[in-house]
Design a protein around this motif. Sequence first.
Motif, PDB file in Angstrom:
ATOM      1  N   LEU A   1      14.121  -3.620  -1.594  1.00  0.00           N
ATOM      2  CA  LEU A   1      14.676  -3.513  -0.240  1.00  0.00           C
ATOM      3  C   LEU A   1      14.737  -2.045   0.189  1.00  0.00           C
ATOM      4  CD1 LEU A   1      15.935  -4.806   2.257  1.00  0.00           C
ATOM      5  CD2 LEU A   1      18.152  -4.682   1.096  1.00  0.00           C
ATOM      6  N   LEU A   2      15.147  -1.174  -0.728  1.00  0.00           N
ATOM      7  CA  LEU A   2      15.167   0.264  -0.430  1.00  0.00           C
ATOM      8  C   LEU A   2      13.757   0.795  -0.171  1.00  0.00           C
ATOM      9  CD1 LEU A   2      17.832   1.464  -3.021  1.00  0.00           C
ATOM     10  CD2 LEU A   2      18.104   1.292  -0.532  1.00  0.00           C
ATOM     11  N   ALA A   3      12.760   0.286  -0.914  1.00  0.00           N
ATOM     12  CA  ALA A   3      11.369   0.690  -0.694  1.00  0.00           C
ATOM     13  C   ALA A   3      10.900   0.250   0.696  1.00  0.00           C
ATOM     14  CB  ALA A   3      10.466   0.096  -1.776  1.00  0.00           C
TER      15      ALA A   3
ATOM     16  N   VAL B   1       0.347  -4.406  -1.498  1.00  0.00           N
ATOM     17  CA  VAL B   1       1.340  -3.348  -1.271  1.00  0.00           C
ATOM     18  C   VAL B   1       0.946  -2.091  -2.039  1.00  0.00           C
ATOM     19  CG1 VAL B   1       3.738  -2.653  -1.684  1.00  0.00           C
ATOM     20  CG2 VAL B   1       3.245  -4.916  -0.754  1.00  0.00           C
ATOM     21  N   VAL B   2       0.614  -2.252  -3.301  1.00  0.00           N
ATOM     22  CA  VAL B   2       0.268  -1.091  -4.133  1.00  0.00           C
ATOM     23  C   VAL B   2      -1.007  -0.409  -3.625  1.00  0.00           C
ATOM     24  CG1 VAL B   2      -0.472  -0.383  -6.452  1.00  0.00           C
ATOM     25  CG2 VAL B   2       1.482  -1.929  -6.179  1.00  0.00           C
ATOM     26  N   LEU B   3      -2.050  -1.180  -3.381  1.00  0.00           N
ATOM     27  CA  LEU B   3      -3.317  -0.582  -2.942  1.00  0.00           C
ATOM     28  C   LEU B   3      -3.215   0.056  -1.559  1.00  0.00           C
ATOM     29  CD1 LEU B   3      -5.871  -3.231  -4.242  1.00  0.00           C
ATOM     30  CD2 LEU B   3      -5.461  -0.938  -5.141  1.00  0.00           C
TER      31      LEU B   3
ATOM     32  N   VAL C   1       8.863   1.260  -5.629  1.00  0.00           N
ATOM     33  CA  VAL C   1       8.030   0.110  -6.010  1.00  0.00           C
ATOM     34  C   VAL C   1       7.597   0.242  -7.468  1.00  0.00           C
ATOM     35  CG1 VAL C   1       5.749  -0.949  -5.646  1.00  0.00           C
ATOM     36  CG2 VAL C   1       7.235  -0.496  -3.696  1.00  0.00           C
ATOM     37  N   ALA C   2       7.166   1.431  -7.862  1.00  0.00           N
ATOM     38  CA  ALA C   2       6.720   1.637  -9.244  1.00  0.00           C
ATOM     39  C   ALA C   2       7.843   1.372 -10.243  1.00  0.00           C
ATOM     40  CB  ALA C   2       6.186   3.059  -9.415  1.00  0.00           C
ATOM     41  N   CYS C   3       9.072   1.712  -9.862  1.00  0.00           N
ATOM     42  CA  CYS C   3      10.222   1.468 -10.745  1.00  0.00           C
ATOM     43  C   CYS C   3      10.634   0.002 -10.776  1.00  0.00           C
ATOM     44  CB  CYS C   3      11.421   2.303 -10.292  1.00  0.00           C
ATOM     45  SG  CYS C   3      11.213   4.068 -10.541  1.00  0.00           S
TER      46      CYS C   3
ATOM     47  N   LEU D   1       6.019   8.138  -0.107  1.00  0.00           N
ATOM     48  CA  LEU D   1       6.265   8.678  -1.441  1.00  0.00           C
ATOM     49  C   LEU D   1       7.533   8.063  -2.032  1.00  0.00           C
ATOM     50  CD1 LEU D   1       4.966  10.658  -3.391  1.00  0.00           C
ATOM     51  CD2 LEU D   1       6.410  12.432  -2.438  1.00  0.00           C
ATOM     52  N   VAL D   2       8.590   8.007  -1.244  1.00  0.00           N
ATOM     53  CA  VAL D   2       9.843   7.382  -1.692  1.00  0.00           C
ATOM     54  C   VAL D   2       9.617   5.894  -1.931  1.00  0.00           C
ATOM     55  CG1 VAL D   2      12.203   6.778  -1.004  1.00  0.00           C
ATOM     56  CG2 VAL D   2      11.327   9.089  -0.591  1.00  0.00           C
TER      57      VAL D   2
END
Length: 157
Positions: free
Chosen positions: A101-103, A18-20, A138-140, A132-133
């Motif tokens: 879920l929001l991501a 997901v991150v990559l 995800v980062a948070c 971006l959102v």
Amino acid sequence: MSAYPVVLFLHSWVRWAVVLLGVLALGRALRGWSGGREWTRGDRRLQVFCVSAFDTQMLLGMVLYSGLSPFTPFSLQGGLRESLAHPTLRFFGIEHPTLMLLALVAAHMGSALSQRADVPVTRHRAWALGLLVAMGLVACAIPWAGLSQGRPLFRGF
């Protein structure tokens, strides 16, 4: 062997997909948006892989949340009230799944809006903003190592 360590292992490693894929897709979308580049088959392919990684991660997370994990309200005797009182339980029982879920919704919305756009720059912009959102959320929501609720970056069995 119980299913919990297997699903947790998969959930831990799919996060890196997901991150990559999210970072790659975001970079490509931002370049397409700022450079006025055409929307290509490669853009669409990366978009599908990225959203699919989000979907797979959410599926694994929901399996954990719905009963395998000892950190979710469904697994606790006291339920939601107990989860709210304890920071780690609150994070894994409420904050992490809600933000993820929001991501997922943001990634899907960005993908859908980009597919409906007629102009390539608008496609790139919609996808970039959705990602971006999504990637900010995800980062948070990742339990980064070093945080009070942190987990290992690379989990083994």
